[in-house]
Design a protein around this motif. Structure first.
Motif, PDB file in Angstrom:
ATOM      1  N   LEU A  14       0.804  -1.221   0.000  1.00 16.54           N
ATOM      2  CA  LEU A  14       0.000   0.000   0.000  1.00 16.54           C
ATOM      3  C   LEU A  14       0.836   1.270   0.000  1.00 16.54           C
ATOM      4  N   SER A  15       2.153   1.144  -0.010  1.00 14.01           N
ATOM      5  CA  SER A  15       3.015   2.311   0.186  1.00 14.01           C
ATOM      6  C   SER A  15       2.826   3.397  -0.865  1.00 14.01           C
ATOM      7  N   GLY A  16       2.449   3.072  -2.082  1.00 13.08           N
ATOM      8  CA  GLY A  16       2.311   4.097  -3.100  1.00 13.08           C
ATOM      9  C   GLY A  16       0.875   4.432  -3.462  1.00 13.08           C
ATOM     10  N   THR A  17      -0.091   3.859  -2.736  1.00 13.76           N
ATOM     11  CA  THR A  17      -1.492   4.044  -3.100  1.00 13.76           C
ATOM     12  C   THR A  17      -2.213   4.963  -2.124  1.00 13.76           C
ATOM     13  N   THR A  18      -3.311   5.536  -2.606  1.00  3.65           N
ATOM     14  CA  THR A  18      -4.193   6.319  -1.733  1.00  3.65           C
ATOM     15  C   THR A  18      -5.590   5.718  -1.730  1.00  3.65           C
ATOM     16  N   ASP A  19      -5.764   4.591  -2.414  1.00  2.63           N
ATOM     17  CA  ASP A  19      -7.075   3.971  -2.552  1.00  2.63           C
ATOM     18  C   ASP A  19      -7.686   3.548  -1.219  1.00  2.63           C
ATOM     19  N   GLN A  20      -6.885   3.100  -0.302  1.00  2.00           N
ATOM     20  CA  GLN A  20      -7.404   2.544   0.942  1.00  2.00           C
ATOM     21  C   GLN A  20      -7.170   3.462   2.134  1.00  2.00           C
ATOM     22  N   ASP A  21      -6.936   4.734   1.904  1.00  8.41           N
ATOM     23  CA  ASP A  21      -6.649   5.660   3.004  1.00  8.41           C
ATOM     24  C   ASP A  21      -7.759   5.683   4.052  1.00  8.41           C
ATOM     25  N   GLU A  22      -9.007   5.717   3.613  1.00 14.64           N
ATOM     26  CA  GLU A  22     -10.119   5.771   4.568  1.00 14.64           C
ATOM     27  C   GLU A  22     -10.190   4.504   5.405  1.00 14.64           C
ATOM     28  N   ALA A  23     -10.005   3.350   4.775  1.00 20.05           N
ATOM     29  CA  ALA A  23     -10.036   2.081   5.510  1.00 20.05           C
ATOM     30  C   ALA A  23      -8.879   1.993   6.496  1.00 20.05           C
ATOM     31  N   LEU A  24      -7.695   2.440   6.078  1.00 24.44           N
ATOM     32  CA  LEU A  24      -6.546   2.407   6.979  1.00 24.44           C
ATOM     33  C   LEU A  24      -6.715   3.391   8.134  1.00 24.44           C
ATOM     34  N   GLN A  25      -7.294   4.561   7.849  1.00 19.38           N
ATOM     35  CA  GLN A  25      -7.536   5.528   8.920  1.00 19.38           C
ATOM     36  C   GLN A  25      -8.549   4.977   9.913  1.00 19.38           C
ATOM     37  N   LEU A  26      -9.563   4.283   9.423  1.00 21.67           N
ATOM     38  CA  LEU A  26     -10.535   3.643  10.311  1.00 21.67           C
ATOM     39  C   LEU A  26      -9.852   2.599  11.180  1.00 21.67           C
ATOM     40  N   LEU A  27      -8.946   1.838  10.583  1.00 23.32           N
ATOM     41  CA  LEU A  27      -8.188   0.835  11.328  1.00 23.32           C
ATOM     42  C   LEU A  27      -7.366   1.501  12.432  1.00 23.32           C
ATOM     43  N   LEU A  28      -6.674   2.587  12.103  1.00 23.48           N
ATOM     44  CA  LEU A  28      -5.893   3.326  13.102  1.00 23.48           C
ATOM     45  C   LEU A  28      -6.793   3.877  14.205  1.00 23.48           C
ATOM     46  N   ASP A  29      -7.966   4.406  13.834  1.00 22.46           N
ATOM     47  CA  ASP A  29      -8.903   4.948  14.822  1.00 22.46           C
ATOM     48  C   ASP A  29      -9.416   3.866  15.761  1.00 22.46           C
ATOM     49  N   ASP A  30      -9.718   2.680  15.204  1.00 23.83           N
ATOM     50  CA  ASP A  30     -10.185   1.563  16.033  1.00 23.83           C
ATOM     51  C   ASP A  30      -9.106   1.112  17.009  1.00 23.83           C
ATOM     52  N   VAL A  31      -7.870   1.025  16.526  1.00 25.30           N
ATOM     53  CA  VAL A  31      -6.764   0.629  17.403  1.00 25.30           C
ATOM     54  C   VAL A  31      -6.546   1.688  18.482  1.00 25.30           C
ATOM     55  N   LEU A  32      -6.643   2.964  18.112  1.00 23.84           N
ATOM     56  CA  LEU A  32      -6.509   4.040  19.090  1.00 23.84           C
ATOM     57  C   LEU A  32      -7.558   3.897  20.184  1.00 23.84           C
ATOM     58  N   SER A  33      -8.793   3.652  19.788  1.00 24.33           N
ATOM     59  CA  SER A  33      -9.867   3.476  20.763  1.00 24.33           C
ATOM     60  C   SER A  33      -9.575   2.305  21.700  1.00 24.33           C
ATOM     61  N   ASP A  34      -9.107   1.195  21.132  1.00 26.46           N
ATOM     62  CA  ASP A  34      -8.772   0.032  21.955  1.00 26.46           C
ATOM     63  C   ASP A  34      -7.624   0.345  22.910  1.00 26.46           C
ATOM     64  N   LEU A  35      -6.590   1.012  22.423  1.00 28.47           N
ATOM     65  CA  LEU A  35      -5.445   1.356  23.279  1.00 28.47           C
ATOM     66  C   LEU A  35      -5.868   2.266  24.430  1.00 28.47           C
ATOM     67  N   LEU A  36      -6.717   3.232  24.147  1.00 27.00           N
ATOM     68  CA  LEU A  36      -7.187   4.126  25.212  1.00 27.00           C
ATOM     69  C   LEU A  36      -7.991   3.359  26.242  1.00 27.00           C
ATOM     70  N   THR A  37      -8.802   2.413  25.794  1.00 30.32           N
ATOM     71  CA  THR A  37      -9.578   1.587  26.715  1.00 30.32           C
ATOM     72  C   THR A  37      -8.660   0.703  27.549  1.00 30.32           C
ATOM     73  N   TRP A  38      -7.712   0.049  26.890  1.00 31.15           N
ATOM     74  CA  TRP A  38      -6.804  -0.870  27.590  1.00 31.15           C
ATOM     75  C   TRP A  38      -5.925  -0.153  28.601  1.00 31.15           C
ATOM     76  N   THR A  39      -5.571   1.109  28.329  1.00 32.41           N
ATOM     77  CA  THR A  39      -4.662   1.832  29.224  1.00 32.41           C
ATOM     78  C   THR A  39      -5.390   2.773  30.183  1.00 32.41           C
ATOM     79  N   ASN A  40      -6.707   2.846  30.075  1.00 33.79           N
ATOM     80  CA  ASN A  40      -7.509   3.746  30.922  1.00 33.79           C
ATOM     81  C   ASN A  40      -7.088   5.199  30.764  1.00 33.79           C
TER      82      ASN A  40
END
Length: 106
Positions: A14-40
């Motif tokens: 995916l390094s040269g593409t912008t096709d999946q930017d929204e899906a990858l950003q959603l993935l990052l947002d979901d992981v962020l939410s999980d990390l915040l929950t796990w770390t309180n």
């Protein structure tokens, strides 16, 4: 460089593409939410940003095989951990303890 740009560098196909930017950003947002929950926590410490990307890569690679713990095909066997021990240990270092105050009834 943004987290999304760094994540795209970690996923070579995916390094040269912008096709999946929204899906990858959603993935990052979901992981962020999980990390915040796990770390309180309410904000992610900068030291956990690499961990956020590592978990996002793991989840990206697990798309389509959710729920499998092992897979064998053509003599090749694979097993999957949702979060490897080193990542869990890193998260644990930044976990805040929740304190609950109890009022004793007299």
């Amino acid at each position: 460089m943004t987290q999304l740009e760094k994540l795209k560098l970690m996923i070579p196909e995916l390094s040269g593409t912008t096709d999946q930017d929204e899906a990858l950003q959603l993935l990052l947002d979901d992981v962020l939410s999980d990390l915040l929950t796990w770390t309180n926590r309410t904000t992610l410490p900068a030291a956990l940003e690499p961990t956020q990307r590592q978990i996002a890569v793991i989840r990206f690679n697990m798309q389509g095989i959710e729920g499998q713990t092992s897979h064998g095909e053509g003599g090749v066997s694979r097993s999957f951990d949702e979060l490897p021990l080193p990542i869990r240990q890193t998260i644990g270092q930044y976990r805040l303890v929740k304190l609950v105050r109890l009022n004793a009834a007299t």
